[in-house]
Design an enzyme around this catalytic site. Structure first.
Site, PDB file in Angstrom:
ATOM      1  N   ASP A 183     -71.303 -60.189 -68.431  1.00  0.00           N
ATOM      2  CA  ASP A 183     -72.109 -59.833 -69.594  1.00  0.00           C
ATOM      3  C   ASP A 183     -73.557 -59.686 -69.143  1.00  0.00           C
ATOM      4  O   ASP A 183     -74.150 -60.631 -68.606  1.00  0.00           O
ATOM      5  CB  ASP A 183     -72.006 -60.904 -70.685  1.00  0.00           C
ATOM      6  CG  ASP A 183     -72.873 -60.578 -71.893  1.00  0.00           C
ATOM      7  OD1 ASP A 183     -72.629 -59.539 -72.525  1.00  0.00           O
ATOM      8  OD2 ASP A 183     -73.804 -61.360 -72.181  1.00  0.00           O
ATOM      9  N   GLU A 267     -69.378 -54.336 -69.708  1.00  0.00           N
ATOM     10  CA  GLU A 267     -69.434 -53.637 -70.984  1.00  0.00           C
ATOM     11  C   GLU A 267     -70.052 -52.261 -70.782  1.00  0.00           C
ATOM     12  O   GLU A 267     -71.033 -52.114 -70.038  1.00  0.00           O
ATOM     13  CB  GLU A 267     -70.264 -54.445 -71.981  1.00  0.00           C
ATOM     14  CG  GLU A 267     -70.181 -53.929 -73.409  1.00  0.00           C
ATOM     15  CD  GLU A 267     -70.892 -54.843 -74.395  1.00  0.00           C
ATOM     16  OE1 GLU A 267     -70.851 -54.569 -75.595  1.00  0.00           O
ATOM     17  OE2 GLU A 267     -71.503 -55.829 -73.937  1.00  0.00           O
ATOM     18  N   ASP A 350     -73.430 -65.904 -73.919  1.00  0.00           N
ATOM     19  CA  ASP A 350     -73.224 -64.940 -72.844  1.00  0.00           C
ATOM     20  C   ASP A 350     -71.915 -65.174 -72.101  1.00  0.00           C
ATOM     21  O   ASP A 350     -71.207 -64.219 -71.752  1.00  0.00           O
ATOM     22  CB  ASP A 350     -74.394 -64.994 -71.858  1.00  0.00           C
ATOM     23  CG  ASP A 350     -75.713 -64.602 -72.520  1.00  0.00           C
ATOM     24  OD1 ASP A 350     -75.674 -63.819 -73.483  1.00  0.00           O
ATOM     25  OD2 ASP A 350     -76.773 -65.082 -72.062  1.00  0.00           O
TER      26      ASP A 350
END
Length: 363
Positions: A183, A267, A350
């Site tokens: 992340d 992501e 996170d």
């Protein structure tokens, strides 16, 4: 696997070599502008531009009318024509804007020459280059593989660099059983699904005040004067230092992650949309997520690793990775730790997002 890899070094040309390099910049710039003007005229008259072949066949005639073009590297002049053709190809593919005329006032100048009959070679601590002879360089590592081309560049700081593009044999790394999710954030640059956190150097923020100081001094000085040029070089050096700190960190981290993990999940961020947030845009640019993803992408391809991307709009921060419950309150960026209302699991924001990113790419 054979790949094209660039090796960048700083070079230290003497006064005579610097003069020749500047002459090369000027000639390549003239050739580029000359054929760009012809291309624009042809397009205005016929609705069609010129091909690379049409421009390249006119280059010998141009050299006959301009004798000073004969004293520089002929391959560099051909490369300038090729660069113009490539610029138009990218323009018609909507990858960049239309080519513009080059100016000698631009602080960054460059030219490219290709390897032919051993005209580019590494000899001890010097580089053999066309029309320049032996040029001292900072030999930080040996260039590998077969040399294809060399690009000489003068930075805004006044320093000279060379990029050697080589054909290199890259071998995959030994297989690993580790798969992680990552992340990307602003509090920590990256947090993995295993709980490992990496703080980014915040290079721009460290030098922001000093940069602003010299930019104010630059704005107060008379353009073109000696003090103006000194301040301009100082601003360029600060920008150069920021870029070096950032690139060093990104290469170190991306290489470490590629070496240690077989599969990496990240992501698929829409960075251009995120930059619309004026409060966070400066920090997002400083983090340089796009460059980090680019490095992970080509290094994974080179070394036999797998890079997966989770959906941009998946609620990775809001979803509990244990039970799948979504808590809308976690959408607030100030919430760093939260407890799931369904299973009572306590999450770090996170780390939970990194675990969800990994789960999404496994499914």
């Amino acid at each position: 696997m054979l790949v094209e890899k660039a090796f960048r070094y700083r070079i230290y040309p003497n006064v005579e070599q610097q003069t020749r390099i500047e002459q090369m910049f000027g000639c390549c710039r003239f050739v580029f502008n000359h054929f760009l003007s012809q291309w624009n005229d042809a397009y205005a008259a016929t609705g069609k531009g010129l091909s690379y072949y049409a421009c390249a066949t006119q280059l010998p005639l141009l050299k006959q009318t301009r004798e000073w073009l004969k004293v520089v590297d002929s391959i560099a002049l051909q490369s300038a024509v090729r660069r113009l053709a490539d610029s138009f190809d990218r323009f018609f593919k909507k990858q960049n804007q239309a080519p513009r005329f080059k100016t000698r006032k631009h602080p960054v100048q460059s030219y490219t020459t290709k390897f032919t009959n051993g005209n580019i070679a590494v000899i001890g601590n010097c580089l053999k280059l066309p029309k320049l002879g032996l040029v001292r360089f900072a030999k930080s590592r040996e260039p590998g593989g077969r040399i294809l081309s060399a690009t000489i560049r003068r930075q805004a700081t006044g320093k000279y660099f060379i990029s050697l593009v080589c054909k290199v044999e890259v071998h995959p790394l030994p297989p690993s059983n580790t798969a992680i999710g990552i992340d990307l954030g602003l509090t920590s640059f990256a947090v993995t699904s295993e709980g490992q956190s990496f703080d980014h150097p915040r290079a721009f923020k460290q030098h922001e005040e000093k940069l602003a100081l010299w930019q104010r001094r630059l704005s107060r000085r008379t353009p073109g004067g000696a003090n103006y040029q000194k301040a301009k070089r100082k601003v360029a050096r600060i920008h150069d230092k920021i870029a070096n700190i950032r690139n060093h960190f990104l290469h170190q981290l991306s290489t470490q992650l590629i070496r240690e993990n077989q599969a990496i999940s990240i992501e698929d961020l829409s960075i251009s949309s995120m930059l619309q947030n004026r409060k966070l845009a400066k920090s997002i640019n400083d983090a340089s997520w796009g460059e980090f993803v680019r490095q992970l992408t080509y290094k994974a391809l080179w070394y036999g690793r797998t890079l997966k991307k989770a959906d941009t709009y998946a609620p990775t921060s809001q979803r509990c990775h244990v039970c799948g419950e979504i808590d809308k309150a976690v959408k607030n960026l100030s919430v760093r730790t939260w407890q799931c209302r369904s299973c009572d699991a306590v999450h770090d924001r996170d780390e939970n997002a990194a675990k969800n990113i990994l789960l999404l790419t496994i499914e």
